[in-house]
Design a protein around this motif. Structure first.
Motif, PDB file in Angstrom:
ATOM      1  N   CYS A  91       0.867  -1.182   0.000  1.00  0.00           N
ATOM      2  CA  CYS A  91       0.000   0.000   0.000  1.00  0.00           C
ATOM      3  C   CYS A  91       0.899   1.226   0.000  1.00  0.00           C
ATOM      4  O   CYS A  91       1.760   1.366   0.868  1.00  0.00           O
ATOM      5  CB  CYS A  91      -0.906   0.028   1.223  1.00  0.00           C
ATOM      6  N   THR A  92       0.699   2.111  -0.966  1.00  0.00           N
ATOM      7  CA  THR A  92       1.581   3.275  -1.090  1.00  0.00           C
ATOM      8  C   THR A  92       0.874   4.591  -0.782  1.00  0.00           C
ATOM      9  O   THR A  92       1.448   5.656  -1.003  1.00  0.00           O
ATOM     10  CB  THR A  92       2.174   3.339  -2.512  1.00  0.00           C
ATOM     11  N   ASP A  93      -0.364   4.512  -0.274  1.00  0.00           N
ATOM     12  CA  ASP A  93      -1.090   5.734   0.068  1.00  0.00           C
ATOM     13  C   ASP A  93      -1.571   5.655   1.513  1.00  0.00           C
ATOM     14  O   ASP A  93      -1.637   4.585   2.115  1.00  0.00           O
ATOM     15  CB  ASP A  93      -2.284   5.958  -0.879  1.00  0.00           C
ATOM     16  N   CYS A  97      -5.697   2.466   1.360  1.00  0.00           N
ATOM     17  CA  CYS A  97      -4.795   1.557   0.658  1.00  0.00           C
ATOM     18  C   CYS A  97      -5.376   1.311  -0.721  1.00  0.00           C
ATOM     19  O   CYS A  97      -6.508   0.811  -0.831  1.00  0.00           O
ATOM     20  CB  CYS A  97      -4.656   0.247   1.432  1.00  0.00           C
ATOM     21  N   GLY A 155      -6.452   3.573  -2.502  1.00  0.00           N
ATOM     22  CA  GLY A 155      -7.599   4.473  -2.579  1.00  0.00           C
ATOM     23  C   GLY A 155      -8.850   3.951  -1.912  1.00  0.00           C
ATOM     24  O   GLY A 155      -9.913   4.574  -2.003  1.00  0.00           O
ATOM     25  N   VAL A 174       5.248   6.946   2.820  1.00  0.00           N
ATOM     26  CA  VAL A 174       5.312   8.170   2.015  1.00  0.00           C
ATOM     27  C   VAL A 174       6.587   8.203   1.164  1.00  0.00           C
ATOM     28  O   VAL A 174       6.573   8.622   0.002  1.00  0.00           O
ATOM     29  CB  VAL A 174       5.229   9.414   2.918  1.00  0.00           C
TER      30      VAL A 174
END
Length: 344
Positions: free
Chosen positions: A213-215, A219, A221, A309
């Motif tokens: 998950c990069t957000d 995760c 969106g 982040v």
């Protein structure tokens, strides 16, 4: 007097061993996170060397012997430095164990943590085996995670040994001492949550799910993305040919990552509640550790967010492991103080 001198000596050696164990934990994290876990395809040497192949001829011979593993110098040295520090720590623990049992024989009327030391020696031997299996089983996630947990356990038990040899305890008024009963169970629950979260972190790292998950805070969106928990936590998975880079599908890695995030929320709530209760005691002996708990927790949360982040910067990821170890040590210190506190 002799008893005090020997306990003081055990305390000093405990401090030294704990400091070296911290170095071993950080080196282990650096080795794992820099993908150097298979920097040396054999064990205990490295391509048949005591250190690692350096000259062109040595490199050529090493690659001829292990054609599937070309020599990468940025990965060989972290692995071997980690092994040597771990071996040195094992020798120190052996010395502590022998000395502790000798002291207990010379002064049988005194109490020494000899069983504690023997347990540490047994644990470090098991750790050596897990270090070997990490290489021979080619980063099998179960072994890598167990090896990480064993390292944290060794560090924690060394610190507890040191605290026991120091012999210092909290002295609290009788009314405040009674209030510790409820806090003890909350502290135990918080400690178990921290250990579980460390295990989840190890499982996340060993399955290469840190960037699943990069957000934030969602995760992909979504608050609850598609996840495959069955494969994510299948601890009976067979031993594969090579787990470098991981073998799980994206949905399984996402499940591991999200579980680790949920674990972080649980740990945060428990540790904050524990800190608040310690502050409410209004005692000058409990207040510092309450603030220290919150400070370390804040640092760990900040590093975890920075990992996502910043797409897992190596320095931040290693620091996240180190501060996780620090949080565990603070919890061990608190547990020791709570269960040895005396009424005054």
């Amino acid at each position: 007097m002799w008893h005090n001198n020997t306990l003081s000596s055990a305390y000093r050696w405990g401090l030294i061993a704990t400091a070296i164990a911290c170095v071993v934990v950080v080196l282990g994290a650096f080795t794992r996170l820099s993908d150097a876990g298979l920097g040396c395809p054999d064990w205990p040497g490295c391509y048949g060397h005591l250190t690692w192949p350096k000259s062109d001829d040595a490199v050529a011979r090493a690659e001829a012997r292990f054609p599937e593993f070309p020599v990468e110098h940025d990965k060989t040295w972290p692995e071997m430095v980690h092994r040597y520090f771990a071996g040195f720590l094992g020798l120190i623990i052996l010395g502590i164990t022998i000395s502790t049992w000798r002291w207990s024989v010379k002064t049988p009327h005194q109490s020494y943590p000899r069983k504690h030391a023997l347990g540490l020696l047994f644990l470090v031997i098991i750790q050596g085996l897990f270090g070997m299996w990490t290489v021979t089983l080619k980063l099998w996630p179960q072994v890598v995670t167990a090896h990480l947990l064993g390292g944290f356990a060794t560090l924690s038990l060394l610190w507890l040994f040191t605290l026991r040899c120091a012999g210092t305890t909290w002295q609290l008024p009788s009314d405040k001492h009674r209030q510790l009963t409820g806090i003890k169970w909350l502290a135990l629950l918080s400690l178990l949550a921290v250990i579980t979260q460390i295990a989840l972190g190890g499982w996340t790292s060993s399955n290469y799910a840190a960037l699943a998950c990069t957000d934030l805070p969602t995760c992909h969106g979504e608050w609850w993305p598609a996840m495959d928990f069955e494969h994510a936590f299948n601890f009976a998975q067979s031993i594969g040919p090579n787990y470098l880079g991981g073998l799980l599908e994206n949905e399984a890695r996402t499940a591991i990552h999200v579980t680790h995030r949920v674990g972080a929320i649980v740990v945060t709530m428990l540790v904050l509640l524990l800190s608040w209760k310690l502050l409410r005691l209004g005692s000058f002996v409990t207040r510092p550790i309450a603030w220290l708990l919150m400070l370390v927790l804040l640092g760990q949360i900040s590093l975890g967010i920075s990992n996502i982040v910043g797409s897992l910067p190596l320095a931040v990821a290693v620091a996240h492991n180190a501060v996780g170890a620090l949080l565990l040590l603070v919890m061990v210190t608190l547990m020791h103080r709570l269960f040895t506190a005396k009424s005054c």
